[in-house]
Design a protein around this motif. Structure first.
Motif, PDB file in Angstrom:
ATOM      1  N   TYR A 199       0.817  -1.227   0.000  1.00 23.30           N
ATOM      2  CA  TYR A 199       0.000   0.000   0.000  1.00 23.30           C
ATOM      3  C   TYR A 199       0.848   1.273   0.000  1.00 23.30           C
ATOM      4  N   TYR A 241      -3.755   3.870  -3.125  1.00 24.39           N
ATOM      5  CA  TYR A 241      -3.822   2.488  -3.586  1.00 24.39           C
ATOM      6  C   TYR A 241      -5.268   2.102  -3.892  1.00 24.39           C
ATOM      7  N   ARG A 298      -6.554  -6.413   3.607  1.00 24.84           N
ATOM      8  CA  ARG A 298      -5.683  -7.575   3.341  1.00 24.84           C
ATOM      9  C   ARG A 298      -6.394  -8.896   3.589  1.00 24.84           C
ATOM     10  N   ASN A 325       5.584  -8.782  -9.341  1.00 24.69           N
ATOM     11  CA  ASN A 325       4.855  -8.101 -10.406  1.00 24.69           C
ATOM     12  C   ASN A 325       5.879  -7.762 -11.488  1.00 24.69           C
ATOM     13  N   PRO A 376      -4.663  -3.662 -16.110  1.00 19.87           N
ATOM     14  CA  PRO A 376      -4.074  -2.633 -15.233  1.00 19.87           C
ATOM     15  C   PRO A 376      -2.567  -2.549 -15.485  1.00 19.87           C
ATOM     16  N   TRP A 396      -3.141 -10.268 -12.135  1.00 19.45           N
ATOM     17  CA  TRP A 396      -3.986 -10.084 -13.324  1.00 19.45           C
ATOM     18  C   TRP A 396      -3.572 -11.061 -14.425  1.00 19.45           C
ATOM     19  N   LYS A 420      -7.122 -18.605 -12.017  1.00 17.23           N
ATOM     20  CA  LYS A 420      -7.597 -18.235 -10.675  1.00 17.23           C
ATOM     21  C   LYS A 420      -8.489 -19.351 -10.150  1.00 17.23           C
ATOM     22  N   ARG A 468      -9.456 -16.100  -4.345  1.00 22.01           N
ATOM     23  CA  ARG A 468      -9.698 -14.702  -3.956  1.00 22.01           C
ATOM     24  C   ARG A 468      -8.642 -13.765  -4.521  1.00 22.01           C
ATOM     25  N   LEU A 483      -2.562 -14.053  -7.190  1.00 23.22           N
ATOM     26  CA  LEU A 483      -1.112 -14.027  -6.963  1.00 23.22           C
ATOM     27  C   LEU A 483      -0.698 -14.912  -5.782  1.00 23.22           C
TER      28      LEU A 483
HETATM   29  N1  EPU Z   1      -5.526  -8.614  -9.925  1.00 22.14           N
HETATM   30  C1  EPU Z   1      -6.316  -9.391 -10.723  1.00 22.14           C
HETATM   31  N2  EPU Z   1      -6.724 -10.602 -10.253  1.00 22.14           N
HETATM   32  C2  EPU Z   1      -6.391 -11.055  -9.046  1.00 22.14           C
HETATM   33  C3  EPU Z   1      -5.566 -10.272  -8.225  1.00 22.14           C
HETATM   34  C4  EPU Z   1      -5.133  -9.046  -8.669  1.00 22.14           C
HETATM   35  O1  EPU Z   1      -6.658  -9.024 -11.842  1.00 22.14           O
HETATM   36  O2  EPU Z   1      -6.798 -12.175  -8.696  1.00 22.14           O
HETATM   37  C5  EPU Z   1      -5.085  -7.304 -10.403  1.00 22.14           C
HETATM   38  C6  EPU Z   1      -6.058  -6.216 -10.036  1.00 22.14           C
HETATM   39  O3  EPU Z   1      -6.280  -5.467 -11.188  1.00 22.14           O
HETATM   40  C7  EPU Z   1      -5.346  -5.351  -9.033  1.00 22.14           C
HETATM   41  C8  EPU Z   1      -3.906  -5.625  -9.361  1.00 22.14           C
HETATM   42  O4  EPU Z   1      -3.855  -6.975  -9.860  1.00 22.14           O
HETATM   43  O5  EPU Z   1      -5.675  -4.016  -9.189  1.00 22.14           O
HETATM   44  C9  EPU Z   1      -2.998  -5.483  -8.175  1.00 22.14           C
HETATM   45  O6  EPU Z   1      -3.462  -6.363  -7.143  1.00 22.14           O
HETATM   46  P1  EPU Z   1      -3.279  -5.993  -5.606  1.00 22.14           P
HETATM   47  O7  EPU Z   1      -3.738  -4.634  -5.380  1.00 22.14           O
HETATM   48  O8  EPU Z   1      -3.857  -7.061  -4.776  1.00 22.14           O
HETATM   49  O9  EPU Z   1      -1.710  -5.972  -5.396  1.00 22.14           O
HETATM   50  P2  EPU Z   1      -0.588  -6.943  -5.930  1.00 22.14           P
HETATM   51  O10 EPU Z   1       0.234  -6.174  -6.891  1.00 22.14           O
HETATM   52  O11 EPU Z   1      -1.136  -8.236  -6.390  1.00 22.14           O
HETATM   53  C10 EPU Z   1       1.213  -6.218  -4.179  1.00 22.14           C
HETATM   54  C11 EPU Z   1       2.197  -6.915  -3.287  1.00 22.14           C
HETATM   55  C12 EPU Z   1       1.514  -7.411  -2.031  1.00 22.14           C
HETATM   56  C13 EPU Z   1       0.929  -6.205  -1.309  1.00 22.14           C
HETATM   57  C14 EPU Z   1      -0.079  -5.522  -2.260  1.00 22.14           C
HETATM   58  C15 EPU Z   1      -0.608  -4.232  -1.663  1.00 22.14           C
HETATM   59  C16 EPU Z   1       3.885  -7.832  -4.805  1.00 22.14           C
HETATM   60  C17 EPU Z   1       4.470  -9.064  -5.431  1.00 22.14           C
HETATM   61  N3  EPU Z   1       2.823  -8.013  -4.014  1.00 22.14           N
HETATM   62  O12 EPU Z   1       0.269  -7.202  -4.599  1.00 22.14           O
HETATM   63  O13 EPU Z   1       2.491  -7.992  -1.179  1.00 22.14           O
HETATM   64  O14 EPU Z   1       0.279  -6.579  -0.120  1.00 22.14           O
HETATM   65  O15 EPU Z   1       0.595  -5.161  -3.495  1.00 22.14           O
HETATM   66  O16 EPU Z   1       0.387  -3.275  -1.662  1.00 22.14           O
HETATM   67  O17 EPU Z   1       4.400  -6.742  -5.028  1.00 22.14           O
HETATM   68  C18 EPU Z   1       3.500 -10.086  -0.660  1.00 22.14           C
HETATM   69  O18 EPU Z   1       4.514  -9.656  -1.217  1.00 22.14           O
HETATM   70  O19 EPU Z   1       3.474 -11.213  -0.118  1.00 22.14           O
HETATM   71  C19 EPU Z   1       2.309  -9.268  -0.669  1.00 22.14           C
HETATM   72  C20 EPU Z   1       1.146  -9.732  -0.199  1.00 22.14           C
END
Ligand code: EPU
Length: 368
Positions: A149, A216, A250, A271, A290, A304, A312, A324, A327
């Motif tokens: 975040y 975020y 979360r 990512n 995105p 994504w 998924k 849910r 990732l």
């Molecule tokens: N998305 C999908 N489908 C999904 C999940 C995500 O399309 O099933 C897309 C959505 O469009 C969403 C975007 O992916 O807008 C980003 O998803 P999210 O906001 O959940 O964040 P993330 O990039 O998947 C990262 C960190 C997390 C952290 C969150 C919040 C990495 C590898 N992961 O996840 O960290 O909590 O942002 O800041 O950078 C971790 O490293 O273990 C972790 C949980």
């Protein structure tokens, strides 16, 4: 600016326990809940120089085969048994509160990151609240520069004190010398060399200018709901209240790391940052993709990509892509590390076939 200290606070960690303990056939903690044991485990309840320099400790750590365990939230045990391990349980911390409103923390590596977030946010200190509910220890946090975040631990870090396993001495790196980047640091880039003992963090007694941060996706809504429920303006939120909102956001997406099934290691892949022309090609095919411009290219959420590849919720035996949050890979009990990694390989192969982007595994894989 000249500043003086207006208060100090020290919280003892494992002080009542012996300085060090040896455990034979020890279970190693890991939030994926894969089978993991060590033939012999050194538990450090104290990280003072005198303890670290004891020949039995320094010698054990100098052996490159000794695996340093943390909270086990970012590791995949590919093999169920390793021979030698060490873990830091020392978890004391101290804070110096300056008249400028700056709070300087010194935290021993064994403290849980979430426990530190709650302790500091609970005292009204700003800086760590966005990292609420992240598993793992304070010592592991700079290793892979944990972040969520919009906050990375690097943003708050002043210094990192390490044991140089090869040189057998303590060293302190200022933040700039830690070479932090997205999910990485010099400590991660030189595996087996550094054991993080203590981390210096700088927090603030006053909120930042943009308080509370809602940039975020999803956070603005969550803060808005909080404001409606409490009848208070978002700007009046305490850091502890913000940490609670983060917790809700979360927990809606990620399995609870405190126990129970399924096991998980949080985000399983980085990512990816792709070249602009790759992003353009993907956006042409998937106009709703995105994406975020970052230094060096365009960041595309791995979650994504996995969802787009149709994975998924996909389950094979005891291993699954979370339904849910794509990732997150889940272990539902009974899988071996090798089976788990085979499934992860299948996910990245499928994503590459479908989108042309190769995913990189985030957690560290332990083989022996
Ligand atoms: N998305 C999908 N489908 C999904 C999940 C995500 O399309 O099933 C897309 C959505 O469009 C969403 C975007 O992916 O807008 C980003 O998803 P999210 O906001 O959940 O964040 P993330 O990039 O998947 C990262 C960190 C997390 C952290 C969150 C919040 C990495 C590898 N992961 O996840 O960290 O909590 O942002 O800041 O950078 C971790 O490293 O273990 C972790 C949980």
């Amino acid at each position: 600016m000249k500043s003086s200290s207006v208060g100090t606070e020290s919280v003892a960690g494992a002080a009542e326990r012996p300085t060090l303990e040896w455990v034979d056939d020890a279970t190693l903690p890991n939030t994926l809940r894969l089978p993991a044991r060590a033939g012999r485990l050194l538990v450090l309840n104290d990280v003072a120089e005198a303890t670290m320099a004891m020949p039995e400790v320094a010698g054990w750590l100098a052996d490159p085969d000794t695996r340093v365990a943390g909270g086990g939230s970012n590791v995949v045990f590919a093999t169920p048994r390793i021979s030698k391990a060490a873990i830091i349980k020392a978890s004391g911390w101290s804070a110096v509160h300056r008249d400028t409103g700056v709070i300087e923390l010194s935290v021993e590596a064994g403290m849980g990151l979430d426990a530190l977030v709650r302790a500091t946010a609970g005292r009204g200190w700003f800086g760590l609240e966005a990292l609420a509910e992240i598993p793992g220890t304070v010592g592991a946090a700079p290793m892979q520069n944990v972040g969520a975040y919009g906050t990375e631990i690097a943003d708050r870090t002043r210094w990192v004190e390490v044991w140089d396993r090869r040189g057998r001495r303590i060293e302190r790196f200022a933040r700039d010398a830690c070479d932090f980047s997205y999910r990485s640091s010099r400590f991660k880039r030189e595996p087996g060399r550094w054991l993080i003992l203590r981390v210096g963090l700088r927090l603030s007694a006053t909120p930042p200018a943009d308080w509370p941060p809602v940039t975020y996706p999803g956070l603005g809504e969550a803060v808005g709901e909080w404001s409606e429920r409490t009848g208070r303006a978002p700007s009046a939120m305490s850091p502890a209240e913000y940490a609670e909102v983060i917790t809700t956001v979360r927990l809606a997406k990620l399995p609870d790391w405190r126990g129970g099934w399924p096991g998980s290691a949080g985000s399983f892949f980085h990512n990816p940052v792709v070249a602009p022309e790759v992003a353009t090609r993907l956006s042409r095919r998937w106009p709703d993709m995105p994406h975020f411009d970052v230094p060096g290219g365009v960041k595309v959420p791995a979650g994504w990509l996995i969802e787009t590849a149709g994975l998924k919720g996909r389950r094979e035996g005891a291993v699954a892509v979370s339904s849910r949050h794509a990732l997150v890979l889940e272990h539902h009990g009974g899988a071996s590390g090798a089976e788990f990694l085979r499934f992860a390989e299948l996910v990245s192969d499928r994503v590459e076939d479908e989108t042309g982007v190769r995913l990189v595994v985030e957690p560290e894989c332990v083989n022996e």
